[in-house]
Design a protein around this motif. Structure first.
Motif, mmCIF file in Angstrom:
data_model
loop_
_atom_site.group_PDB
_atom_site.id
_atom_site.type_symbol
_atom_site.label_atom_id
_atom_site.label_comp_id
_atom_site.label_asym_id
_atom_site.label_seq_id
_atom_site.Cartn_x
_atom_site.Cartn_y
_atom_site.Cartn_z
ATOM 1 N N LYS A 47 0.854 -1.192 0.000
ATOM 2 C CA LYS A 47 0.000 0.000 0.000
ATOM 3 C C LYS A 47 0.892 1.244 0.000
ATOM 4 O O LYS A 47 1.877 1.303 0.727
ATOM 5 C CB LYS A 47 -0.879 -0.042 1.254
ATOM 6 C CG LYS A 47 -1.773 1.178 1.448
ATOM 7 C CD LYS A 47 -3.198 0.963 1.007
ATOM 8 C CE LYS A 47 -4.021 2.228 1.244
ATOM 9 N NZ LYS A 47 -5.323 2.211 0.560
ATOM 10 N N VAL A 72 -3.274 -0.241 -8.716
ATOM 11 C CA VAL A 72 -3.076 1.188 -8.468
ATOM 12 C C VAL A 72 -4.153 1.699 -7.521
ATOM 13 O O VAL A 72 -3.871 2.412 -6.551
ATOM 14 C CB VAL A 72 -3.100 1.985 -9.795
ATOM 15 C CG1 VAL A 72 -3.276 3.477 -9.545
ATOM 16 C CG2 VAL A 72 -1.830 1.722 -10.602
ATOM 17 N N LEU A 73 -5.387 1.288 -7.777
ATOM 18 C CA LEU A 73 -6.509 1.748 -6.959
ATOM 19 C C LEU A 73 -6.501 1.106 -5.570
ATOM 20 O O LEU A 73 -6.587 1.791 -4.554
ATOM 21 C CB LEU A 73 -7.823 1.432 -7.685
ATOM 22 C CG LEU A 73 -9.102 1.781 -6.936
ATOM 23 C CD1 LEU A 73 -9.165 3.266 -6.614
ATOM 24 C CD2 LEU A 73 -10.316 1.367 -7.761
ATOM 25 N N SER A 74 -6.373 -0.215 -5.538
ATOM 26 C CA SER A 74 -6.577 -0.883 -4.251
ATOM 27 C C SER A 74 -5.400 -0.685 -3.318
ATOM 28 O O SER A 74 -5.538 -0.781 -2.103
ATOM 29 C CB SER A 74 -6.857 -2.370 -4.455
ATOM 30 O OG SER A 74 -5.739 -3.024 -4.980
ATOM 31 N N ASP A 105 -4.611 -8.962 -21.479
ATOM 32 C CA ASP A 105 -4.401 -7.540 -21.230
ATOM 33 C C ASP A 105 -4.115 -7.355 -19.742
ATOM 34 O O ASP A 105 -4.975 -7.597 -18.893
ATOM 35 C CB ASP A 105 -5.645 -6.752 -21.652
ATOM 36 C CG ASP A 105 -5.440 -5.245 -21.534
ATOM 37 O OD1 ASP A 105 -4.340 -4.817 -21.113
ATOM 38 O OD2 ASP A 105 -6.391 -4.503 -21.866
ATOM 39 N N ARG A 106 -2.912 -6.911 -19.429
ATOM 40 C CA ARG A 106 -2.518 -6.757 -18.020
ATOM 41 C C ARG A 106 -2.816 -5.371 -17.470
ATOM 42 O O ARG A 106 -2.587 -5.099 -16.293
ATOM 43 C CB ARG A 106 -1.029 -7.057 -17.874
ATOM 44 C CG ARG A 106 -0.697 -8.514 -18.171
ATOM 45 C CD ARG A 106 0.781 -8.799 -17.970
ATOM 46 N NE ARG A 106 1.054 -10.211 -18.170
ATOM 47 C CZ ARG A 106 1.373 -10.753 -19.349
ATOM 48 N NH1 ARG A 106 1.471 -9.997 -20.417
ATOM 49 N NH2 ARG A 106 1.608 -12.047 -19.440
ATOM 50 N N LEU A 107 -3.293 -4.480 -18.340
ATOM 51 C CA LEU A 107 -3.553 -3.117 -17.863
ATOM 52 C C LEU A 107 -4.668 -3.062 -16.809
ATOM 53 O O LEU A 107 -4.503 -2.401 -15.778
ATOM 54 C CB LEU A 107 -3.866 -2.194 -19.038
ATOM 55 C CG LEU A 107 -4.143 -0.734 -18.668
ATOM 56 C CD1 LEU A 107 -2.966 -0.113 -17.925
ATOM 57 C CD2 LEU A 107 -4.476 0.083 -19.919
ATOM 58 N N PRO A 108 -5.801 -3.735 -17.020
ATOM 59 C CA PRO A 108 -6.853 -3.637 -15.998
ATOM 60 C C PRO A 108 -6.391 -4.122 -14.615
ATOM 61 O O PRO A 108 -6.729 -3.505 -13.603
ATOM 62 C CB PRO A 108 -7.970 -4.528 -16.556
ATOM 63 C CG PRO A 108 -7.752 -4.532 -18.040
ATOM 64 C CD PRO A 108 -6.257 -4.492 -18.213
ATOM 65 N N GLY A 109 -5.605 -5.182 -14.586
ATOM 66 C CA GLY A 109 -5.125 -5.672 -13.291
ATOM 67 C C GLY A 109 -4.169 -4.690 -12.643
ATOM 68 O O GLY A 109 -4.182 -4.484 -11.415
ATOM 69 N N THR A 110 -3.344 -4.048 -13.467
ATOM 70 C CA THR A 110 -2.425 -3.046 -12.926
ATOM 71 C C THR A 110 -3.203 -1.851 -12.383
ATOM 72 O O THR A 110 -2.901 -1.348 -11.293
ATOM 73 C CB THR A 110 -1.437 -2.594 -14.021
ATOM 74 O OG1 THR A 110 -0.652 -3.727 -14.413
ATOM 75 C CG2 THR A 110 -0.511 -1.502 -13.510
ATOM 76 N N MET A 111 -4.219 -1.410 -13.121
ATOM 77 C CA MET A 111 -5.008 -0.272 -12.647
ATOM 78 C C MET A 111 -5.750 -0.649 -11.355
ATOM 79 O O MET A 111 -5.915 0.188 -10.457
ATOM 80 C CB MET A 111 -5.990 0.190 -13.721
ATOM 81 C CG MET A 111 -5.306 0.817 -14.930
ATOM 82 S SD MET A 111 -4.287 2.279 -14.561
ATOM 83 C CE MET A 111 -5.567 3.533 -14.467
ATOM 84 N N ARG A 112 -6.199 -1.895 -11.265
ATOM 85 C CA ARG A 112 -6.849 -2.329 -10.034
ATOM 86 C C ARG A 112 -5.864 -2.267 -8.854
ATOM 87 O O ARG A 112 -6.223 -1.858 -7.756
ATOM 88 C CB ARG A 112 -7.380 -3.761 -10.214
ATOM 89 C CG ARG A 112 -8.301 -4.213 -9.103
ATOM 90 C CD ARG A 112 -8.803 -5.605 -9.379
ATOM 91 N NE ARG A 112 -9.611 -5.632 -10.601
ATOM 92 C CZ ARG A 112 -10.837 -6.141 -10.674
ATOM 93 N NH1 ARG A 112 -11.402 -6.679 -9.612
ATOM 94 N NH2 ARG A 112 -11.498 -6.142 -11.805
ATOM 95 N N SER A 163 -3.380 2.188 -3.575
ATOM 96 C CA SER A 163 -2.998 3.608 -3.624
ATOM 97 C C SER A 163 -1.563 3.768 -4.125
ATOM 98 O O SER A 163 -0.741 4.462 -3.526
ATOM 99 C CB SER A 163 -3.156 4.268 -2.241
ATOM 100 O OG SER A 163 -4.512 4.309 -1.851
ATOM 101 N N LEU A 164 -1.272 3.105 -5.237
ATOM 102 C CA LEU A 164 0.073 3.189 -5.815
ATOM 103 C C LEU A 164 0.276 4.505 -6.557
ATOM 104 O O LEU A 164 -0.684 5.100 -7.050
ATOM 105 C CB LEU A 164 0.298 2.054 -6.819
ATOM 106 C CG LEU A 164 0.099 0.625 -6.334
ATOM 107 C CD1 LEU A 164 0.403 -0.363 -7.467
ATOM 108 C CD2 LEU A 164 0.985 0.340 -5.123
ATOM 109 N N THR A 165 1.529 4.921 -6.637
ATOM 110 C CA THR A 165 1.927 6.024 -7.516
ATOM 111 C C THR A 165 2.871 5.477 -8.567
ATOM 112 O O THR A 165 3.923 4.933 -8.229
ATOM 113 C CB THR A 165 2.649 7.133 -6.735
ATOM 114 O OG1 THR A 165 1.753 7.673 -5.768
ATOM 115 C CG2 THR A 165 3.108 8.253 -7.675
#
Lengths: 339, 339
Positions: free
Chosen positions: B238, B269-271, B260-267, B273-275
């Protein structure tokens, strides 16, 4: 003490993709009795928000999933109807995380008395509540819009998007909304004062969005993901910021066919010096007093406007929630449980 | 005036994937004569860096591509051998973006006199030059390592990675390197003082990396992408920060099969709170004096160590460059063009 029966809505099953009415179960239960240092709360308004969809999945996100058979998570405005707690008196109006139920016992944890009557009560669940604070904190800490920049946000007629765009305008930036259907788009432009609002249902959506952003995009406030992201990404300028507070298009999707879009996104991150940063509003809790003061003043002066979609009747909660996930609400969705 | 012949290396063709010797062409040319307000520079050391691979592609990145037939881009340490410029005298040693050539004309733009002799000249192309500044600025602005946190970096024996890990240690963080082969890993642990270094060629690389990060990863300094990112991503904590300064694994790849690995990465990022934030060192130019002072002091005191891989002979530049892209260099790669 009341003789009425209480009701609650529990998670009956985990949805595959879009939830259905069968994923919820309405249960009567006896109105509970508060113990020592406890309160009995009666829900007046229940807030329905997209994040709740995430809690229905078993995957751990920033918060734990709702267990099967447990009351659905939710924030509400409630009235204290019995109190054995020195900090609360019968009649107090409070914000509480009491879930989808008409009555709840609380020990006061996470309960916040609503002390200001400057703005309507219901705003404390919307523009002056969690959704508004998500917009405010994400824009202040991550988005940082500057005069002359362009800010794009989806779900622009909803409480987060509407506030994001209006804060962008107040900072002197161009606000471009994305919403579903001409009625919402007209509202976003004409009532909220965005510079433009694009209907994501239009077949030439990506082209229209590009035309609405002639100087590119400096802040994309991400609450959707998927196709909207793919339309915005090519427009991002050097040094653009992407606060990520939700990915509503991804809920319940577990497989993503190729091509793999991650390498292209990382290449954009590198070549454009992008910042992609996820957050939940709790990350910035220290800004809450500033938020109440600034956005509260904006509401009072009329500089910040908002729209509410209030549905009567607790039993209508699942239908309203499912409708919201399909974009059928228009403004901040609330259930009026009691008055 | 000199009677010797000059040589330059131009881009002969755009590589598909890995460059080959045929993508470059060595050309003799007459030593040029400086005009009014101009200098003639003679290259002493030419720096070879991974970013140059990006300039060989036609896609615009943060900098323009090298045109076919143009001299390859590059920074060098050079000596002023003729001067019609009041700011420079014959004999001055300078840093210049003169490209892959033995001699160059300059009007002084982007030329910086090297005035300190505290550290060896060659460090101004490595630990005390662009690679070191990439490490310093990315860690200071984006990585922000704190005592007790864990920092992971790949290419850990190279000038960026080595500096990242040592800065992490100086901040009290745990430094975990990734490098290719036991010799480099031993150097990173034993000589540079990283807490651990994992060989990315090991079949159980991801498991070893996880074992080396028992408390997860708080900063991942991204300069590789691809398989290394996929091994690190599940370990991110986190609020983890991911400065992105390079994606060497992606050069020359234009198609990425699914999933497609982008949706998992964005998830994530969200879950969490990544920068994720891309940068090039020019983004933080205002920190350059701090960098020279702090890292310069670290080199002088021995707190910051470095390794150079110096190849003799200008004609060996393409071979050395191709070797670097395959991890065959060991330390900061330089060509000694003249002494």
């Amino acid at each position: 003490m009341t003789s009425e029966s209480a009701r609650r809505i529990v998670l009956a099953s985990r949805p595959k993709g879009q939830p259905t009415a069968d994923d919820f179960r309405l249960e009567p239960f006896p109105v509970p009795k508060p113990g020592a240092q406890q309160l009995l709360l009666r829900t007046l308004y229940l807030s329905l928000d997209p994040y709740m969809r995430g809690r229905m999945d078993s995957a751990k996100s920033y918060a734990s999933p709702v267990a099967i058979g447990d009351v659905m998570t939710g924030e509400c405005i409630a009235q204290v109807v019995e109190s054995n707690h020195a900090g609360y008196a019968v009649g107090d109006i409070v914000l509480a995380h009491a879930g989808w139920q008409t009555h709840a016992i609380s020990d006061g944890a996470g309960v916040r008395k609503i002390d200001s009557t400057d703005a309507p009560l219901t705003t404390r669940l919307g523009v002056l509540g969690m959704p508004g604070f998500t917009a405010y904190s994400g824009m202040r800490v991550i988005g940082q819009p500057k005069a002359g920049e362009t800010v794009v946000v989806a779900a622009a007629s909803g409480p987060v998007g509407a506030t994001v765009g209006q804060l962008a305008r107040l900072a002197g930036a161009r606000a471009v909304g994305i919403a579903g259907g001409p009625e919402k788009c007209a509202f976003v432009q004409d009532e909220l004062g965005f510079d433009s609002c694009i209907d994501h249902r239009a077949p030439d959506f990506a082209e229209r969005l590009a035309n609405a952003c002639p100087n590119g995009v400096d802040v994309y406030f991400e609450n959707v993901g998927g196709a909207i992201w793919r339309a915005v990404a090519p427009l991002l300028n050097k040094f653009a910021r992407v606060p990520v507070c939700g990915l509503i298009s991804q809920f319940g999707v577990s497989e993503y066919p190729g091509p793999d879009r991650l390498p292209g996104t990382m290449r954009d991150v590198l070549s454009k010096s992008l910042t992609i940063r996820g957050f939940i509003n709790y990350d910035f809790a220290e800004l809450y007093p500033d938020f109440l003061r600034e956005v509260g003043a904006g509401i009072k002066s009329g500089a910040i406007r908002y729209k509410e979609d209030i549905v009567d009747g607790f039993e209508n909660t699942p239908t309203a929630f499912i409708g919201m996930l399909n974009g059928r609400n228009f403004g901040k969705l609330l259930i009026r449980v009691a008055s």
